[in-house]
Design a protein around this motif. Structure first.
Motif, short mmCIF file in Angstrom:
data_model
loop_
_atom_site.label_atom_id
_atom_site.label_comp_id
_atom_site.label_asym_id
_atom_site.label_seq_id
_atom_site.Cartn_x
_atom_site.Cartn_y
_atom_site.Cartn_z
N LEU A 67 0.72 -1.10 -0.33
CA LEU A 67 -0.15 0.15 0.07
C LEU A 67 1.02 0.90 0.15
CD1 LEU A 67 -2.76 -1.33 2.53
CD2 LEU A 67 -3.17 -1.20 0.16
N ASN A 68 0.22 1.71 -0.27
CA ASN A 68 0.93 3.54 -0.22
C ASN A 68 0.34 4.56 0.54
OD1 ASN A 68 2.03 2.75 -2.95
ND2 ASN A 68 0.69 3.49 -4.18
N TYR A 69 2.11 5.22 0.97
CA TYR A 69 1.66 5.60 2.45
C TYR A 69 2.52 6.90 2.17
CZ TYR A 69 -2.09 2.35 4.32
OH TYR A 69 -2.62 1.90 4.34
N TYR A 70 3.52 7.87 2.69
CA TYR A 70 4.14 8.66 3.27
C TYR A 70 4.67 8.61 4.58
CZ TYR A 70 1.15 12.28 1.42
OH TYR A 70 0.46 12.73 0.06
N SER A 71 6.07 8.95 4.34
CA SER A 71 7.25 8.50 5.10
C SER A 71 8.28 9.50 6.20
CB SER A 71 8.49 7.41 4.72
OG SER A 71 7.71 5.86 3.83
N TRP A 72 8.36 9.36 7.20
CA TRP A 72 8.43 10.37 7.62
C TRP A 72 10.43 10.10 8.45
CZ3 TRP A 72 5.08 13.74 11.21
CH2 TRP A 72 5.51 15.28 11.50
N ALA A 73 11.27 10.86 7.98
CA ALA A 73 12.92 10.17 8.40
C ALA A 73 12.83 10.42 9.65
CB ALA A 73 13.47 10.47 7.26
N VAL A 74 13.67 9.72 10.28
CA VAL A 74 13.80 10.17 11.90
C VAL A 74 15.68 9.27 12.20
CG1 VAL A 74 12.81 8.48 12.86
CG2 VAL A 74 13.40 9.90 14.02
N LEU A 75 16.13 9.99 13.08
CA LEU A 75 17.34 9.54 13.44
C LEU A 75 17.60 9.24 14.76
CD1 LEU A 75 19.56 13.04 11.93
CD2 LEU A 75 19.46 10.85 11.65
N PRO A 76 17.86 8.06 14.81
CA PRO A 76 18.08 7.87 16.36
C PRO A 76 18.97 8.34 17.90
CG PRO A 76 18.88 6.13 15.13
CD PRO A 76 18.69 7.77 13.75
N HIS A 77 18.90 10.14 17.23
CA HIS A 77 19.70 9.72 19.10
C HIS A 77 19.47 11.55 19.19
CE1 HIS A 77 22.27 11.80 15.81
NE2 HIS A 77 22.28 10.09 14.96
N GLN A 78 19.85 12.71 19.62
CA GLN A 78 20.10 13.87 19.03
C GLN A 78 20.99 14.54 18.32
OE1 GLN A 78 20.22 15.64 22.89
NE2 GLN A 78 20.70 18.12 22.43
N ARG A 79 21.17 15.80 17.63
CA ARG A 79 22.27 16.01 17.22
C ARG A 79 23.37 16.28 18.06
NH1 ARG A 79 23.62 20.23 13.42
NH2 ARG A 79 21.89 21.58 14.57
N LEU A 80 22.97 17.07 19.18
CA LEU A 80 23.67 17.63 19.97
C LEU A 80 24.52 18.79 19.28
CD1 LEU A 80 26.03 14.04 20.97
CD2 LEU A 80 24.43 15.25 22.01
N ALA A 81 24.49 19.60 18.24
CA ALA A 81 24.49 20.49 18.15
C ALA A 81 24.42 21.60 19.29
CB ALA A 81 24.94 21.26 16.68
N ILE A 82 22.77 21.14 20.03
CA ILE A 82 22.58 22.65 20.34
C ILE A 82 23.16 22.43 21.63
CG2 ILE A 82 20.16 23.23 22.23
CD1 ILE A 82 18.84 20.32 20.65
#
Length: 230
Positions: free
Chosen positions: A206-221
């Motif tokens: 079936l055709n659905y949307y996709s949301w990309a995610v990284l499994p951590h904090q970028r730490l640049a904050i």
């Protein structure tokens, strides 16, 4: 770094940590939003694939060239032998939707190209498979919907949400894939409906949307703002 300067920097980091503990969601550089509850970093664009395709119509062929085969749990829908699915243009739609194999290939393409400087892109995970229907927070998307964005079961996130909603663009009022296969039947995978807050499993074709995610904090904050050369 002087003792006074170091103390000030540590105080700033400490205050930031306190703010993060309360914030739940916080902008983490261009195109990224950090969720300090789930400890993941989301693309701020809820239809990133659609936006990428709008600026580069060769995107689908580039994805297939980079990731021609997706490996999954052997199932009756595999078209290249048990545990192997060969991609084609039919797995993608220019609007942003795609089948599960297309979605898996797209996030692999993101990390193979080091998109936004990161090589760990993935689809959201469903942590365990003991909850389906509404009020399920046992997945990255469920936690984002109910906790991060203040969603309400049975109501669309596009109309009922908190102020964190403004950190994102292009959130789709439809269905998003999880990267987690449905254990009871590997012909399917888990998904989440932001148009009502429901979590279910359905067929991979079936055709659905996709949301990309990284499994951590970028730490640049923390690093970009408070660390300085000795």
């Amino acid at each position: 770094m002087s003792h006074k300067t170091k103390s000030a920097a540590l105080l700033a980091v400490g205050l930031l940590g306190a703010n993060l503990a309360q914030a739940s969601l916080i902008a983490d550089g261009p195109g990224l939003v950090y969720d300090n509850v789930a400890n993941v970093t989301w693309s701020s664009n809820g239809n990133l694939f659609g936006s990428m395709y709008a600026t580069d119509h060769n995107l689908i062929s580039q994805i297939i060239a980079a990731v021609p085969t997706v490996h999954d749990t052997p199932n009756g829908l595999d078209n290249a032998g048990a545990g192997n699915y060969n991609l084609s243009t039919a797995d993608f739609n220019s609007s942003g939707t795609m089948d599960w194999w297309g979605a898996m290939a797209w996030v692999k393409y993101l990390y193979s190209t080091n998109y936004l400087g990161h090589s760990t892109w993935m689809l959201p995970t469903t942590y365990n498979q003991n909850c389906s229907g509404y009020n399920c927070t046992n997945s990255m998307l469920g936690e984002l919907f109910y906790t991060g964005l203040g969603g309400t079961a049975g109501q669309s996130i596009t109309t009922t949400h908190n102020s964190n909603y403004g950190l994102f663009t292009n959130i789709q009022n439809y269905v998003y894939w999880s990267g987690t296969e449905y254990t009871a039947n590997p012909n399917g995978a888990w998904l989440f409906y932001p148009n009502g807050g429901g979590q279910f499993a359905n067929y991979k074709f079936l055709n659905y949307y996709s949301w990309a995610v990284l499994p951590h904090q970028r730490l640049a904050i923390i690093q970009d703002r408070f660390l300085e050369p000795p």
